[in-house]
Design a protein around this motif. Structure first.
Motif, PDB file in Angstrom:
ATOM      1  N   GLY A   1       0.793  -1.224   0.000  1.00 58.15           N
ATOM      2  CA  GLY A   1       0.000   0.000   0.000  1.00 58.15           C
ATOM      3  C   GLY A   1       0.824   1.272   0.000  1.00 58.15           C
ATOM      4  O   GLY A   1       0.397   2.308   0.516  1.00 58.15           O
ATOM      5  N   ILE A   2       2.018   1.210  -0.597  1.00 56.23           N
ATOM      6  CA  ILE A   2       2.843   2.411  -0.738  1.00 56.23           C
ATOM      7  C   ILE A   2       2.224   3.240  -1.863  1.00 56.23           C
ATOM      8  O   ILE A   2       2.258   2.841  -3.026  1.00 56.23           O
ATOM      9  N   SER A   3       1.653   4.385  -1.517  1.00 50.71           N
ATOM     10  CA  SER A   3       0.892   5.150  -2.512  1.00 50.71           C
ATOM     11  C   SER A   3       1.401   6.564  -2.735  1.00 50.71           C
ATOM     12  O   SER A   3       1.105   7.171  -3.765  1.00 50.71           O
ATOM     13  N   ARG A   4       2.157   7.109  -1.808  1.00 52.76           N
ATOM     14  CA  ARG A   4       2.621   8.493  -1.935  1.00 52.76           C
ATOM     15  C   ARG A   4       3.990   8.595  -2.594  1.00 52.76           C
ATOM     16  O   ARG A   4       4.346   9.622  -3.142  1.00 52.76           O
ATOM     17  N   LEU A   5       4.785   7.524  -2.498  1.00 54.37           N
ATOM     18  CA  LEU A   5       6.120   7.534  -3.093  1.00 54.37           C
ATOM     19  C   LEU A   5       6.046   7.152  -4.563  1.00 54.37           C
ATOM     20  O   LEU A   5       5.336   6.212  -4.926  1.00 54.37           O
ATOM     21  N   SER A   6       6.788   7.857  -5.385  1.00 59.32           N
ATOM     22  CA  SER A   6       6.933   7.446  -6.777  1.00 59.32           C
ATOM     23  C   SER A   6       7.940   6.303  -6.823  1.00 59.32           C
ATOM     24  O   SER A   6       8.819   6.197  -5.961  1.00 59.32           O
ATOM     25  N   TYR A   7       7.809   5.440  -7.829  1.00 54.89           N
ATOM     26  CA  TYR A   7       8.698   4.292  -7.937  1.00 54.89           C
ATOM     27  C   TYR A   7       9.919   4.641  -8.794  1.00 54.89           C
ATOM     28  O   TYR A   7       9.786   5.097  -9.930  1.00 54.89           O
ATOM     29  N   TYR A   8      11.109   4.424  -8.219  1.00 56.48           N
ATOM     30  CA  TYR A   8      12.375   4.616  -8.922  1.00 56.48           C
ATOM     31  C   TYR A   8      13.233   3.390  -8.702  1.00 56.48           C
ATOM     32  O   TYR A   8      13.165   2.754  -7.643  1.00 56.48           O
ATOM     33  N   ALA A   9      14.052   3.059  -9.696  1.00 57.88           N
ATOM     34  CA  ALA A   9      14.871   1.858  -9.580  1.00 57.88           C
ATOM     35  C   ALA A   9      16.205   2.017 -10.309  1.00 57.88           C
ATOM     36  O   ALA A   9      16.317   2.774 -11.276  1.00 57.88           O
ATOM     37  N   ASP A  10      17.179   1.277  -9.818  1.00 56.45           N
ATOM     38  CA  ASP A  10      18.478   1.158 -10.476  1.00 56.45           C
ATOM     39  C   ASP A  10      18.899  -0.303 -10.376  1.00 56.45           C
ATOM     40  O   ASP A  10      19.612  -0.692  -9.458  1.00 56.45           O
ATOM     41  N   PRO A  11      18.417  -1.153 -11.321  1.00 49.23           N
ATOM     42  CA  PRO A  11      18.733  -2.574 -11.244  1.00 49.23           C
ATOM     43  C   PRO A  11      20.210  -2.894 -11.418  1.00 49.23           C
ATOM     44  O   PRO A  11      20.640  -4.006 -11.121  1.00 49.23           O
ATOM     45  N   SER A  12      21.005  -1.924 -11.857  1.00 48.18           N
ATOM     46  CA  SER A  12      22.450  -2.151 -11.951  1.00 48.18           C
ATOM     47  C   SER A  12      23.117  -1.938 -10.587  1.00 48.18           C
ATOM     48  O   SER A  12      24.267  -2.324 -10.387  1.00 48.18           O
ATOM     49  N   ALA A  13      22.401  -1.303  -9.657  1.00 48.69           N
ATOM     50  CA  ALA A  13      22.908  -0.956  -8.322  1.00 48.69           C
ATOM     51  C   ALA A  13      24.121  -0.022  -8.384  1.00 48.69           C
ATOM     52  O   ALA A  13      24.873   0.103  -7.427  1.00 48.69           O
ATOM     53  N   LYS A  14      24.298   0.664  -9.512  1.00 47.13           N
ATOM     54  CA  LYS A  14      25.415   1.601  -9.640  1.00 47.13           C
ATOM     55  C   LYS A  14      25.286   2.761  -8.664  1.00 47.13           C
ATOM     56  O   LYS A  14      26.274   3.266  -8.139  1.00 47.13           O
ATOM     57  N   VAL A  15      24.052   3.187  -8.403  1.00 51.56           N
ATOM     58  CA  VAL A  15      23.834   4.287  -7.474  1.00 51.56           C
ATOM     59  C   VAL A  15      24.396   3.930  -6.093  1.00 51.56           C
ATOM     60  O   VAL A  15      24.975   4.781  -5.410  1.00 51.56           O
ATOM     61  N   PHE A  16      24.252   2.668  -5.694  1.00 44.90           N
ATOM     62  CA  PHE A  16      24.820   2.218  -4.416  1.00 44.90           C
ATOM     63  C   PHE A  16      26.344   2.297  -4.467  1.00 44.90           C
ATOM     64  O   PHE A  16      26.984   2.777  -3.533  1.00 44.90           O
ATOM     65  N   GLN A  17      26.920   1.840  -5.577  1.00 45.10           N
ATOM     66  CA  GLN A  17      28.378   1.881  -5.727  1.00 45.10           C
ATOM     67  C   GLN A  17      28.901   3.315  -5.741  1.00 45.10           C
ATOM     68  O   GLN A  17      29.960   3.603  -5.173  1.00 45.10           O
ATOM     69  N   ASP A  18      28.155   4.229  -6.366  1.00 48.71           N
ATOM     70  CA  ASP A  18      28.558   5.632  -6.405  1.00 48.71           C
ATOM     71  C   ASP A  18      28.584   6.230  -5.000  1.00 48.71           C
ATOM     72  O   ASP A  18      29.478   7.009  -4.665  1.00 48.71           O
TER      73      ASP A  18
END
Length: 199
Positions: free
Chosen positions: A135-152
């Motif tokens: 029931g997450i309704s207020r957050l927009s969905y964003y993704a980084d399936p490469s997980a590069k954002v974590f590495q950065d």
């Protein structure tokens, strides 16, 4: 001789963030004043938030929205951002997500946004389904399936595990970060974010 000078200058830029992202960015000086204003509110449910003690510009983290359109942290310039990395395999992340949704419902608007980026690397439909199921309704969905954002973020010492959350000012400068979950809908968290907003 010129080559040696340029190499030395490049080294200084890498260490001190001169002319790019990183520490001691003069343009991020005002963020330190905001961080000092936030510091007394890093308590209770958000006591683990480490407020910024040096001027640091965040890298322009890249990810995609629900439609697959390329997005980046720069898209939110002009707003304070609570930037969160999460995954469905991360139990504390799943527990934290409803509070992030509630914080977005309470404070989200022209001056503030919660940007939660999923870093699941396998089934891209699983986190989308999980959003709906919980029931997450207020957050927009964003993704980084490469997980590069974590590495950065790991490269600048801001990602040690999951979840990871950063508070970023309207100019893209760090205000604070936390490694691990927090109760973001709590009065303590709301006061912390309101301090970041200058309220």
């Amino acid at each position: 001789m010129t080559g040696v000078f340029l190499a030395a200058l490049a080294g200084l830029a890498a260490v001190y963030g001169i002319g790019g992202t990183g520490r001691n960015d003069a343009a991020c000086g005002p963020a330190l004043d905001t961080a000092r204003r936030m510091a007394p509110f890093a308590r209770g449910d958000v006591a683990a938030v480490m407020v910024a003690t040096e001027s640091r510009r965040m890298p322009d983290l890249a990810f995609r929205d629900q439609d697959g359109t390329a997005r980046s942290l720069a898209d939110w310039r002009g707003r304070v951002v609570l930037f969160n990395l999460w995954a469905t395999w991360c139990v504390p992340c799943r527990k934290e997500m409803p509070s992030l949704d509630a914080l977005q419902a309470k404070l989200g608007g022209p001056g503030f946004a919660v940007v939660a980026v999923n870093v699941d690397t396998r089934d891209p439909d699983k986190p989308k389904s999980w959003f709906k199921d919980v029931g997450i309704s207020r957050l927009s969905y964003y993704a980084d399936p490469s997980a590069k954002v974590f590495q950065d973020l790991k490269a600048i010492g801001r990602a040690f595990g999951m979840p990871t959350t950063l508070v970023v000012d309207p100019a893209g400068c760090e205000l604070g970060y936390i490694a691990g979950p927090a109760e973001w809908a709590s009065p303590d968290a709301v006061k912390l974010v309101e301090a970041a907003l200058g309220k």
